[in-house]
Design an enzyme around this catalytic site. Sequence first.
Site, PDB file in Angstrom:
ATOM      1  N   ASN A 133      21.515  32.278  38.584  1.00  0.00           N
ATOM      2  CA  ASN A 133      23.081  31.684  37.548  1.00  0.00           C
ATOM      3  C   ASN A 133      23.337  32.640  35.898  1.00  0.00           C
ATOM      4  OD1 ASN A 133      20.624  32.840  35.774  1.00  0.00           O
ATOM      5  ND2 ASN A 133      19.851  31.309  35.123  1.00  0.00           N
ATOM      6  N   THR A 175       4.367  42.049  39.540  1.00  0.00           N
ATOM      7  CA  THR A 175       4.619  42.717  38.900  1.00  0.00           C
ATOM      8  C   THR A 175       3.318  43.007  38.751  1.00  0.00           C
ATOM      9  OG1 THR A 175       3.916  42.924  35.941  1.00  0.00           O
ATOM     10  CG2 THR A 175       3.506  40.868  37.290  1.00  0.00           C
ATOM     11  N   ASP A 185       0.022  49.605  24.322  1.00  0.00           N
ATOM     12  CA  ASP A 185       0.043  50.442  25.285  1.00  0.00           C
ATOM     13  C   ASP A 185      -0.476  50.914  25.890  1.00  0.00           C
ATOM     14  OD1 ASP A 185       2.640  49.467  25.983  1.00  0.00           O
ATOM     15  OD2 ASP A 185       3.859  51.194  24.576  1.00  0.00           O
ATOM     16  N   LYS A 194       3.855  35.847  36.804  1.00  0.00           N
ATOM     17  CA  LYS A 194       3.589  35.327  38.247  1.00  0.00           C
ATOM     18  C   LYS A 194       2.049  35.476  39.683  1.00  0.00           C
ATOM     19  CE  LYS A 194       7.774  38.184  38.247  1.00  0.00           C
ATOM     20  NZ  LYS A 194       8.774  37.920  38.849  1.00  0.00           N
ATOM     21  N   TYR A 246       4.118  37.086  31.025  1.00  0.00           N
ATOM     22  CA  TYR A 246       4.622  36.920  31.800  1.00  0.00           C
ATOM     23  C   TYR A 246       4.073  37.877  33.612  1.00  0.00           C
ATOM     24  CZ  TYR A 246       7.847  40.208  35.176  1.00  0.00           C
ATOM     25  OH  TYR A 246       8.004  41.676  36.047  1.00  0.00           O
TER      26      TYR A 246
HETATM   27  N1  LIG Z   1      12.944  45.853  36.357  1.00  0.00           N
HETATM   28  C1  LIG Z   1      11.631  46.166  36.967  1.00  0.00           C
HETATM   29  O1  LIG Z   1      11.153  47.288  36.211  1.00  0.00           O
HETATM   30  C2  LIG Z   1      10.388  44.836  37.587  1.00  0.00           C
HETATM   31  C3  LIG Z   1       9.195  45.673  37.891  1.00  0.00           C
HETATM   32  C4  LIG Z   1       8.304  44.385  38.245  1.00  0.00           C
HETATM   33  C5  LIG Z   1       8.780  43.351  38.651  1.00  0.00           C
HETATM   34  N2  LIG Z   1       9.357  43.239  38.595  1.00  0.00           N
HETATM   35  C6  LIG Z   1       9.980  41.898  39.046  1.00  0.00           C
HETATM   36  O2  LIG Z   1      11.478  41.851  39.817  1.00  0.00           O
HETATM   37  C7  LIG Z   1      12.296  40.625  40.072  1.00  0.00           C
HETATM   38  C8  LIG Z   1      13.802  41.350  39.593  1.00  0.00           C
HETATM   39  O3  LIG Z   1      14.284  41.994  38.620  1.00  0.00           O
HETATM   40  P1  LIG Z   1      15.479  42.686  37.778  1.00  0.00           P
HETATM   41  O4  LIG Z   1      14.813  43.905  36.613  1.00  0.00           O
HETATM   42  O5  LIG Z   1      15.910  43.006  39.253  1.00  0.00           O
HETATM   43  O6  LIG Z   1      15.501  41.768  36.906  1.00  0.00           O
HETATM   44  P2  LIG Z   1      16.659  40.843  36.449  1.00  0.00           P
HETATM   45  O7  LIG Z   1      16.861  40.422  35.381  1.00  0.00           O
HETATM   46  O8  LIG Z   1      18.231  42.068  36.820  1.00  0.00           O
HETATM   47  O9  LIG Z   1      17.100  40.125  37.978  1.00  0.00           O
HETATM   48  C9  LIG Z   1      16.587  38.817  37.617  1.00  0.00           C
HETATM   49  C10 LIG Z   1      18.197  38.013  38.351  1.00  0.00           C
HETATM   50  O10 LIG Z   1      17.408  36.352  37.953  1.00  0.00           O
HETATM   51  C11 LIG Z   1      18.534  35.601  37.514  1.00  0.00           C
HETATM   52  N3  LIG Z   1      18.384  34.325  37.069  1.00  0.00           N
HETATM   53  C12 LIG Z   1      16.541  34.450  35.832  1.00  0.00           C
HETATM   54  N4  LIG Z   1      16.532  33.147  35.876  1.00  0.00           N
HETATM   55  C13 LIG Z   1      17.113  32.518  37.150  1.00  0.00           C
HETATM   56  C14 LIG Z   1      16.971  31.487  37.331  1.00  0.00           C
HETATM   57  N5  LIG Z   1      16.552  29.983  35.989  1.00  0.00           N
HETATM   58  N6  LIG Z   1      17.962  30.810  37.971  1.00  0.00           N
HETATM   59  C15 LIG Z   1      18.326  30.979  39.095  1.00  0.00           C
HETATM   60  N7  LIG Z   1      18.747  33.048  38.416  1.00  0.00           N
HETATM   61  C16 LIG Z   1      18.084  33.271  37.449  1.00  0.00           C
HETATM   62  C17 LIG Z   1      18.573  35.889  36.381  1.00  0.00           C
HETATM   63  O11 LIG Z   1      20.617  35.847  36.318  1.00  0.00           O
HETATM   64  C18 LIG Z   1      19.001  37.714  37.115  1.00  0.00           C
HETATM   65  O12 LIG Z   1      20.548  38.430  37.439  1.00  0.00           O
HETATM   66  C19 LIG Z   1      11.636  39.939  38.519  1.00  0.00           C
HETATM   67  O13 LIG Z   1      11.344  38.938  39.534  1.00  0.00           O
HETATM   68  C20 LIG Z   1      10.936  40.937  38.022  1.00  0.00           C
HETATM   69  O14 LIG Z   1       9.960  40.242  37.405  1.00  0.00           O
HETATM   70  C21 LIG Z   1      10.684  43.795  37.821  1.00  0.00           C
END
Ligand SMILES: NC(=O)c1ccc[n+]([C@@H]2O[C@H](COP(=O)([O-])OP(=O)(O)OC[C@H]3O[C@@H](n4cnc5c(N)ncnc54)[C@H](O)[C@@H]3O)[C@@H](O)[C@H]2O)c1
Length: 326
Positions: A32, A117, A282, A145, A141
């Site tokens: 989105n 996560t 933390d 998950k 959060y």
């Molecule tokens: N970044 C981290 O360090 C980390 C660590 C552990 C887990 N994660 C998990 O990895 C995944 C990706 O993380 P990221 O850092 O790339 O996040 P991000 O925010 O860069 O990417 C998430 C994407 O999902 C899209 N999105 C969110 N809600 C939506 C919806 N309802 N419909 C359609 N699109 C939607 C956003 O626009 C975004 O592009 C997530 O599920 C996050 O929980 C991330």
Amino acid sequence: MKILVTGGAGYIGSTVVHQLINAGDQVVVLDNLYQGHRSAVHPRATFVQGDLADRPLLDRLMADHRPQAVMHFASHTLVGESMEQPSLYLRDNVVNGLNLMESAVAHGVQRFILSSTANLFDEPEEIPIKDGERIVPGSPYGESKHILERYLHWMDRIYGLKYAALRYFNACGAAHEDLGEDHDPETHLIPLVLQVALGQRDRIIIFGDDYDTPDGTCVRDYIHVLDLAQAHILALRALDRGSRTYNLGNGRGFSVKEVVETAREVTGHPIPAEAGPRRPGDPATLIAGSEQIKADLGWEPQYPELRQILETAWAWHQKHPEGYGD
Ligand SMILES: NC(=O)c1ccc[n+]([C@@H]2O[C@H](COP(=O)([O-])OP(=O)(O)OC[C@H]3O[C@@H](n4cnc5c(N)ncnc54)[C@H](O)[C@@H]3O)[C@@H](O)[C@H]2O)c1
């Protein structure tokens, strides 16, 4: 394979999409653009702008594109935000994920990868956190998950949907100088430190320097986004042999001071840093083990060094100081 990637315009999802396309897979991205960037999506991916809350859209997408697998990255992703706005997580993340799984099952999809996560482990017995550690979600959060993982368990038992759930901490680094991390607001340490080097912030505040760690600052697990991408793809290819859940970590942690010091070396900028008070909640040290995925799938991090992580992130930030600009 034809794969639907939700959140494929986001940081981790866009990197996975590039890797999949380079490996010869066909990809449909649903995002989105709430956090994602259109220009981060690989030009050979089919892009659909839409929201997971829109179940009719999901059904149309499944019917039109007939993916064989779903990789689910789209989510609200911030632990701190989830403590302030729990419904975004306990309602939206959960309902959106369930919409996706139900639509996938209804359209005969048999493989599902969940980006989970390590915030499932608020009270680990051991560091590094082992596979199978007792689950104590650290926030709404993490709880969201956990609920999605449990739902997948039943989707497998009842409908035979094979899944992998990957549990990890801080994604970091950049796939290459044109594909990196661009969040707004930015909350992750490495991009914040590099924003100081770019002159976009005047200093970095270290939340507590009196922890029981070698230099007094918190130690965390940083895992390179390319290593994460590789793990997701290996897990996808292994699903024919059954569902699985893995911890994913770098294997060792780095302290906040080490991150700042290495960033100074990589960027040549003094990066002023100042100690502030601890942040509530933390823990001193969080590191995830990865023994099971190494043993089962032969996964090994290729970018475990802090210097490699910072060099790749710096190359991206230097070339794109304002991020993607969309
Ligand atoms: N970044 C981290 O360090 C980390 C660590 C552990 C887990 N994660 C998990 O990895 C995944 C990706 O993380 P990221 O850092 O790339 O996040 P991000 O925010 O860069 O990417 C998430 C994407 O999902 C899209 N999105 C969110 N809600 C939506 C919806 N309802 N419909 C359609 N699109 C939607 C956003 O626009 C975004 O592009 C997530 O599920 C996050 O929980 C991330």
